[in-house]
Write an enzyme that holds these catalytic residues in place. Structure first.
Site, PDB file in Angstrom:
ATOM      1  N   ASN A   1       2.635   4.366  -1.557  1.00  0.00           N
ATOM      2  CA  ASN A   1       2.484   2.884  -2.013  1.00  0.00           C
ATOM      3  C   ASN A   1       1.180   2.764  -2.686  1.00  0.00           C
ATOM      4  OD1 ASN A   1       1.768   0.227  -1.603  1.00  0.00           O
ATOM      5  ND2 ASN A   1       1.426   0.270   0.753  1.00  0.00           N
TER       6      ASN A   1
ATOM      7  N   GLY B   1      -5.783   3.078   5.811  1.00  0.00           N
ATOM      8  CA  GLY B   1      -6.929   3.324   5.254  1.00  0.00           C
ATOM      9  C   GLY B   1      -8.105   3.533   5.864  1.00  0.00           C
TER      10      GLY B   1
ATOM     11  N   SER C   1      -2.881   6.850   6.741  1.00  0.00           N
ATOM     12  CA  SER C   1      -3.972   7.810   6.464  1.00  0.00           C
ATOM     13  C   SER C   1      -3.195   9.283   6.324  1.00  0.00           C
ATOM     14  CB  SER C   1      -5.129   8.100   7.487  1.00  0.00           C
ATOM     15  OG  SER C   1      -5.910   6.701   7.454  1.00  0.00           O
TER      16      SER C   1
ATOM     17  N   LYS D   1      -0.036   0.064  -3.660  1.00  0.00           N
ATOM     18  CA  LYS D   1      -1.007  -1.189  -3.320  1.00  0.00           C
ATOM     19  C   LYS D   1      -1.472  -1.548  -4.562  1.00  0.00           C
ATOM     20  CE  LYS D   1      -2.091   0.451   1.008  1.00  0.00           C
ATOM     21  NZ  LYS D   1      -2.819   0.554   2.347  1.00  0.00           N
TER      22      LYS D   1
ATOM     23  N   GLY E   1      -0.576   5.687   1.345  1.00  0.00           N
ATOM     24  CA  GLY E   1      -1.303   4.848   0.534  1.00  0.00           C
ATOM     25  C   GLY E   1      -2.145   5.675  -0.371  1.00  0.00           C
TER      26      GLY E   1
ATOM     27  N   HIS F   1       4.913  -5.080   4.540  1.00  0.00           N
ATOM     28  CA  HIS F   1       3.776  -4.398   5.109  1.00  0.00           C
ATOM     29  C   HIS F   1       2.418  -4.960   5.680  1.00  0.00           C
ATOM     30  CE1 HIS F   1       0.132  -1.804   4.016  1.00  0.00           C
ATOM     31  NE2 HIS F   1       0.981  -1.012   3.693  1.00  0.00           N
TER      32      HIS F   1
ATOM     33  N   GLU G   1      -0.379  -5.230   5.231  1.00  0.00           N
ATOM     34  CA  GLU G   1      -1.335  -6.052   4.438  1.00  0.00           C
ATOM     35  C   GLU G   1      -0.824  -7.469   3.939  1.00  0.00           C
ATOM     36  OE1 GLU G   1      -2.297  -2.953   1.682  1.00  0.00           O
ATOM     37  OE2 GLU G   1      -3.337  -1.952   3.307  1.00  0.00           O
TER      38      GLU G   1
ATOM     39  N   GLU H   1       3.694   1.925  10.920  1.00  0.00           N
ATOM     40  CA  GLU H   1       2.429   2.222  10.495  1.00  0.00           C
ATOM     41  C   GLU H   1       1.323   1.270  11.322  1.00  0.00           C
ATOM     42  OE1 GLU H   1       2.310   2.889   5.879  1.00  0.00           O
ATOM     43  OE2 GLU H   1       2.417   0.814   6.407  1.00  0.00           O
TER      44      GLU H   1
HETATM   45  P1  PGA Z   1      -3.003   4.859   3.716  1.00  0.00           P
HETATM   46  O1  PGA Z   1      -1.894   3.750   3.445  1.00  0.00           O
HETATM   47  O2  PGA Z   1      -2.106   6.099   3.641  1.00  0.00           O
HETATM   48  O3  PGA Z   1      -4.049   4.757   2.755  1.00  0.00           O
HETATM   49  O4  PGA Z   1      -3.433   4.652   5.250  1.00  0.00           O
HETATM   50  C1  PGA Z   1      -0.605   3.512   4.177  1.00  0.00           C
HETATM   51  C2  PGA Z   1      -0.044   2.293   3.788  1.00  0.00           C
HETATM   52  O5  PGA Z   1      -0.683   1.207   3.799  1.00  0.00           O
HETATM   53  O6  PGA Z   1       1.240   2.251   3.627  1.00  0.00           O
END
Ligand code: PGA
Length: 255
Positions: A9, A176, A216, A11, A237, A99, A101, A170
């Site tokens: 992803n 993140g 993460s 983003k 991500g 997602h 976000e 998630e």
């Molecule tokens: P991250 O994000 O691996 O940076 O934690 C995962 C995601 O938002 O799908």
């Protein structure tokens, strides 16, 4: 046996030159992860470039791509949205939906996330439907109740399993943050989700449906997470922005 899926992803990252550079490295290294299906979720304007570049590079591996969000109407007065027809025309075979976000910053609800996910299937793509609890919800022991709530509109809107539908568990507190769910926490949530799929869509669908873990994921923790019985892949991500770390995660798949 469910084939694992490793999805990146991106983003709001990557411009045109960075996308080309990423793909050049990926194309040169596919022997590292030859069997696993890989997907890139990118900003919509990058999708045609990914398709063209991958062709130009000789399509050396199993790469798919798709948008990070999708509208459920094919066309109309919906400023700022992405049509599922256009996404498909741009070679998308997957689409991310719901997602955290999108939920946190753009008002996505369980209801609209479900509509977007099902639109992907209505227009020839497969959804990766994201869900997961916040830290406060986990700390108050509500994780499983929250997952159930997040799935309800989806199961109400789709009485049968859409072919190839994927979930991504998630936990919001792991996205993140560098803080990953433990293997046991991931397995527990995935097994619970698979149980919900079984109740709604039956045993056969539950056995086939892929549930990815996200939050993460890094080369250092991917192997153990991906080894859990009900973890069928990863949604990555930050660590998907570097092609070598994305490949290292893909190489950790369990078959
Ligand atoms: P991250 O994000 O691996 O940076 O934690 C995962 C995601 O938002 O799908």
């Amino acid at each position: 046996m469910r084939a694992q899926l490793i999805a990146g992803n991106w983003k709001l990252y990557k411009n045109l030159a960075e996308t080309k550079a990423f793909l050049a490295v990926l194309a040169g290294q596919t022997q590292q992860a030859p069997q696993v299906e890989q997907v890139l979720f990118a900003q919509a304007p990058l999708l045609p470039l990914i398709g063209e570049e991958w062709q130009r590079l000789g399509a050396p591996g199993r790469l798919a791509w798709g948008p990070q969000n999708l509208y459920w109407e094919e066309k109309g007065a919906f400023t700022g949205e992405l049509s599922p027809v256009l996404a498909r025309e741009l070679g998308s075979t997957y689409a991310l939906a719901g997602h955290s976000e999108r939920r946190q910053f753009f008002g996505e609800t369980n209801e609209t996330a479900a509509r977007r996910a099902l639109a992907a299937h209505a227009f020839g793509m497969k959804a990766v439907f994201c869900l997961g609890e916040s830290l406060a919800e986990r700390d108050s022991g509500r994780t499983m109740a929250v997952l159930k709530e997040q799935c309800q509109p989806l199961f109400a809107q789709a009485r049968e399993a859409p072919e190839g539908f994927c979930f991504a568990y998630e936990p919001v507190w792991a996205i993140g943050t560098g803080r990953t769910a433990t293997n046991a926490q991931a397995q527990e949530a995935h097994a619970f989700l698979r149980g919900l799929v079984q109740e709604a869509w039956g045993a056969e669908a539950a056995a086939k449906t892929r549930i990815l873990y996200g939050g993460s994921v890094k080369p250092e923790n991917a192997k153990e997470l991906l080894a859990q019985a009900d973890v069928d892949g990863a949604l990555v991500g930050g660590a998907s922005l570097d092609p070598l770390s994305f490949l290292a995660i893909a190489a950790a798949h369990k078959g």
